[in-house]
Design a protein around this motif. Sequence first.
Motif, PDB file in Angstrom:
ATOM      1  N   ALA A  26       0.949  -1.278   0.083  1.00 40.04           N
ATOM      2  CA  ALA A  26       0.015  -0.044   0.042  1.00 40.04           C
ATOM      3  C   ALA A  26       0.838   1.133   0.094  1.00 40.04           C
ATOM      4  CB  ALA A  26      -1.072  -0.088   1.094  1.00 40.04           C
ATOM      5  N   MET A  27       1.874   1.149   0.733  1.00 40.60           N
ATOM      6  CA  MET A  27       2.651   2.555   0.869  1.00 40.60           C
ATOM      7  C   MET A  27       3.484   2.669  -0.465  1.00 40.60           C
ATOM      8  SD  MET A  27       4.949   2.039   4.410  1.00 40.60           S
ATOM      9  CE  MET A  27       4.411   0.784   5.340  1.00 40.60           C
ATOM     10  N   ARG A  28       3.949   1.386  -0.980  1.00 34.06           N
ATOM     11  CA  ARG A  28       4.553   1.482  -2.339  1.00 34.06           C
ATOM     12  C   ARG A  28       3.742   2.123  -3.338  1.00 34.06           C
ATOM     13  NH1 ARG A  28       5.891  -3.600  -6.456  1.00 34.06           N
ATOM     14  NH2 ARG A  28       6.875  -2.678  -7.789  1.00 34.06           N
ATOM     15  N   VAL A  29       2.536   1.793  -3.573  1.00 34.02           N
ATOM     16  CA  VAL A  29       1.684   2.068  -4.577  1.00 34.02           C
ATOM     17  C   VAL A  29       1.366   3.556  -4.585  1.00 34.02           C
ATOM     18  CG1 VAL A  29      -0.547   1.462  -3.742  1.00 34.02           C
ATOM     19  CG2 VAL A  29      -0.246   1.431  -6.200  1.00 34.02           C
ATOM     20  N   VAL A  30       1.038   3.888  -3.231  1.00 32.97           N
ATOM     21  CA  VAL A  30       0.756   5.477  -3.108  1.00 32.97           C
ATOM     22  C   VAL A  30       1.980   6.302  -3.498  1.00 32.97           C
ATOM     23  CG1 VAL A  30       0.035   6.932  -1.328  1.00 32.97           C
ATOM     24  CG2 VAL A  30      -1.174   4.912  -1.317  1.00 32.97           C
ATOM     25  N   ALA A  31       3.313   5.861  -2.916  1.00 35.01           N
ATOM     26  CA  ALA A  31       4.406   6.696  -3.250  1.00 35.01           C
ATOM     27  C   ALA A  31       4.575   6.742  -4.631  1.00 35.01           C
ATOM     28  CB  ALA A  31       5.311   6.278  -2.339  1.00 35.01           C
ATOM     29  N   TRP A  32       4.268   5.640  -5.343  1.00 39.06           N
ATOM     30  CA  TRP A  32       4.568   5.675  -6.904  1.00 39.06           C
ATOM     31  C   TRP A  32       3.526   6.568  -7.396  1.00 39.06           C
ATOM     32  CZ3 TRP A  32       0.915   3.302 -10.113  1.00 39.06           C
ATOM     33  CH2 TRP A  32       1.568   3.217 -11.539  1.00 39.06           C
ATOM     34  N   VAL A  33       2.444   6.490  -7.102  1.00 39.71           N
ATOM     35  CA  VAL A  33       1.404   7.318  -7.846  1.00 39.71           C
ATOM     36  C   VAL A  33       1.546   8.715  -7.792  1.00 39.71           C
ATOM     37  CG1 VAL A  33      -0.955   7.918  -7.683  1.00 39.71           C
ATOM     38  CG2 VAL A  33      -0.624   5.762  -7.798  1.00 39.71           C
ATOM     39  N   ILE A  34       2.104   9.315  -6.557  1.00 41.46           N
ATOM     40  CA  ILE A  34       2.593  10.566  -6.285  1.00 41.46           C
ATOM     41  C   ILE A  34       3.979  10.852  -7.142  1.00 41.46           C
ATOM     42  CG2 ILE A  34       3.241  12.322  -4.525  1.00 41.46           C
ATOM     43  CD1 ILE A  34       1.223  10.876  -2.422  1.00 41.46           C
ATOM     44  N   ALA A  35       4.893  10.009  -6.916  1.00 38.31           N
ATOM     45  CA  ALA A  35       6.108  10.147  -7.677  1.00 38.31           C
ATOM     46  C   ALA A  35       5.725  10.145  -9.182  1.00 38.31           C
ATOM     47  CB  ALA A  35       6.910   9.164  -7.381  1.00 38.31           C
ATOM     48  N   LYS A  36       4.802   9.753  -9.719  1.00 41.07           N
ATOM     49  CA  LYS A  36       4.752   9.606 -11.266  1.00 41.07           C
ATOM     50  C   LYS A  36       4.275  11.283 -11.477  1.00 41.07           C
ATOM     51  CE  LYS A  36       2.348   6.853 -13.796  1.00 41.07           C
ATOM     52  NZ  LYS A  36       3.005   6.544 -14.680  1.00 41.07           N
ATOM     53  N   ARG A  37       3.769  12.189 -10.575  1.00 40.76           N
ATOM     54  CA  ARG A  37       3.357  13.472 -10.810  1.00 40.76           C
ATOM     55  C   ARG A  37       4.707  14.278 -11.499  1.00 40.76           C
ATOM     56  NH1 ARG A  37       0.455  15.280  -5.078  1.00 40.76           N
ATOM     57  NH2 ARG A  37      -1.155  13.966  -5.406  1.00 40.76           N
ATOM     58  N   SER A  38       5.737  13.949 -10.833  1.00 40.62           N
ATOM     59  CA  SER A  38       6.883  14.469 -11.738  1.00 40.62           C
ATOM     60  C   SER A  38       7.650  13.759 -12.476  1.00 40.62           C
ATOM     61  CB  SER A  38       7.881  15.140 -10.530  1.00 40.62           C
ATOM     62  OG  SER A  38       8.421  13.829  -9.606  1.00 40.62           O
ATOM     63  N   GLN A  39       7.451  12.503 -12.515  1.00 41.09           N
ATOM     64  CA  GLN A  39       8.304  11.468 -13.305  1.00 41.09           C
ATOM     65  C   GLN A  39       7.018  10.464 -14.082  1.00 41.09           C
ATOM     66  OE1 GLN A  39      11.179   9.058 -11.260  1.00 41.09           O
ATOM     67  NE2 GLN A  39      10.784  10.297  -9.447  1.00 41.09           N
ATOM     68  N   PRO A  40       6.482  11.058 -15.068  1.00 42.53           N
ATOM     69  CA  PRO A  40       5.123  10.489 -15.668  1.00 42.53           C
ATOM     70  C   PRO A  40       5.725   9.271 -16.345  1.00 42.53           C
ATOM     71  CG  PRO A  40       5.439  12.842 -16.539  1.00 42.53           C
ATOM     72  CD  PRO A  40       6.648  12.659 -15.717  1.00 42.53           C
ATOM     73  N   THR A  41       6.944   8.891 -16.418  1.00 43.80           N
ATOM     74  CA  THR A  41       7.233   7.626 -17.128  1.00 43.80           C
ATOM     75  C   THR A  41       7.496   6.732 -16.308  1.00 43.80           C
ATOM     76  OG1 THR A  41       9.272   8.300 -17.788  1.00 43.80           O
ATOM     77  CG2 THR A  41       7.828   9.030 -19.496  1.00 43.80           C
ATOM     78  N   LEU A  42       7.472   7.028 -15.108  1.00 40.34           N
ATOM     79  CA  LEU A  42       8.016   6.187 -14.165  1.00 40.34           C
ATOM     80  C   LEU A  42       6.858   4.663 -14.053  1.00 40.34           C
ATOM     81  CD1 LEU A  42       9.714   5.168 -11.664  1.00 40.34           C
ATOM     82  CD2 LEU A  42       8.341   6.672 -10.234  1.00 40.34           C
ATOM     83  N   ARG A  43       7.558   3.687 -14.126  1.00 39.39           N
ATOM     84  CA  ARG A  43       6.630   2.186 -14.269  1.00 39.39           C
ATOM     85  C   ARG A  43       6.702   1.712 -12.873  1.00 39.39           C
ATOM     86  NH1 ARG A  43       6.733  -1.350 -18.978  1.00 39.39           N
ATOM     87  NH2 ARG A  43       7.683  -2.837 -17.342  1.00 39.39           N
ATOM     88  N   TYR A  44       5.523   1.321 -12.588  1.00 40.99           N
ATOM     89  CA  TYR A  44       5.541   0.746 -11.217  1.00 40.99           C
ATOM     90  C   TYR A  44       6.221  -0.468 -10.979  1.00 40.99           C
ATOM     91  CZ  TYR A  44       2.999  -1.511  -6.909  1.00 40.99           C
ATOM     92  OH  TYR A  44       2.903  -1.947  -5.687  1.00 40.99           O
ATOM     93  N   GLY A  45       6.825  -1.329 -11.832  1.00 44.15           N
ATOM     94  CA  GLY A  45       7.850  -2.366 -11.701  1.00 44.15           C
ATOM     95  C   GLY A  45       9.017  -1.794 -11.474  1.00 44.15           C
ATOM     96  N   ASP A  46       9.501  -0.637 -11.906  1.00 46.96           N
ATOM     97  CA  ASP A  46      10.641   0.267 -11.553  1.00 46.96           C
ATOM     98  C   ASP A  46      10.623   1.095 -10.393  1.00 46.96           C
ATOM     99  OD1 ASP A  46      11.342  -0.838 -14.323  1.00 46.96           O
ATOM    100  OD2 ASP A  46      10.688   0.946 -15.105  1.00 46.96           O
ATOM    101  N   PHE A  47       9.769   1.091  -9.497  1.00 45.61           N
ATOM    102  CA  PHE A  47       9.735   1.555  -8.516  1.00 45.61           C
ATOM    103  C   PHE A  47       9.439   0.603  -7.481  1.00 45.61           C
ATOM    104  CE2 PHE A  47       7.578   3.775  -4.618  1.00 45.61           C
ATOM    105  CZ  PHE A  47       8.414   4.875  -4.690  1.00 45.61           C
ATOM    106  N   ASP A  48      10.564   0.103  -6.818  1.00 47.14           N
ATOM    107  CA  ASP A  48      10.469  -1.050  -6.082  1.00 47.14           C
ATOM    108  C   ASP A  48      11.601  -0.922  -4.632  1.00 47.14           C
ATOM    109  OD1 ASP A  48       9.981  -3.651  -4.954  1.00 47.14           O
ATOM    110  OD2 ASP A  48      10.950  -4.663  -6.416  1.00 47.14           O
ATOM    111  N   PRO A  49      11.137  -0.096  -3.838  1.00 47.32           N
ATOM    112  CA  PRO A  49      12.093   0.134  -2.707  1.00 47.32           C
ATOM    113  C   PRO A  49      12.040  -1.223  -1.934  1.00 47.32           C
ATOM    114  CG  PRO A  49      10.220   1.980  -2.797  1.00 47.32           C
ATOM    115  CD  PRO A  49      10.003   0.695  -3.831  1.00 47.32           C
ATOM    116  N   GLY A  50      13.386  -1.075  -1.156  1.00 46.19           N
ATOM    117  CA  GLY A  50      13.863  -1.994  -0.240  1.00 46.19           C
ATOM    118  C   GLY A  50      12.797  -1.750   1.315  1.00 46.19           C
TER     119      GLY A  50
END
Length: 156
Positions: free
Chosen positions: A49-73
């Motif tokens: 849940a944390m990951r997907v919310v952070a990813w959606v918000i990060a996409k605002r400044s990085q529109p091409t950021l793919r969910y699979g590429d946003f995989d924090p430890g």
Amino acid sequence: MLIVYTPDGGEPERYDARSLRVSETAIAARTVDRTWPDLKNNLTEDLEAMRVVAWVIAKRSQPTLRYGDFDPGIEELTVRLDKDEVTRWAEATASFAWMEPDATPETVAAAMRVIPPSADDREHAEAVVERLAAERPKDETPSQPKSTGPSETPAS
């Protein structure tokens, strides 16, 4: 509620979950095949849940950021309370704590001990706790038993 992503060796990035737009909640829910209420209610404990919310918000400044590429430890994501959330939680806790007849500044502060470690700004949280524990609010005096009048014991 802030999701804090601290990449290994990097600077913390803060994502305010309250800033999500309706369309973004739909994207988050669809991405992980869950409902938004389920994601929202599990943000404090659920890494996905944390990951997907952070990813959606990060996409605002990085529109091409793919969910699979946003995989924090697993140690890189955490949830923290913002200043308003800290203040509201501390005020509610202190209000209840001061209702106890034997309440002291120490017991009220102890009731709020979990708040500073949960805060994004720990100094602010400690100051709020200290202020609220410093003295009993004027309208929060402990309740006294009400007198029912003179005792009605039979005269001997």
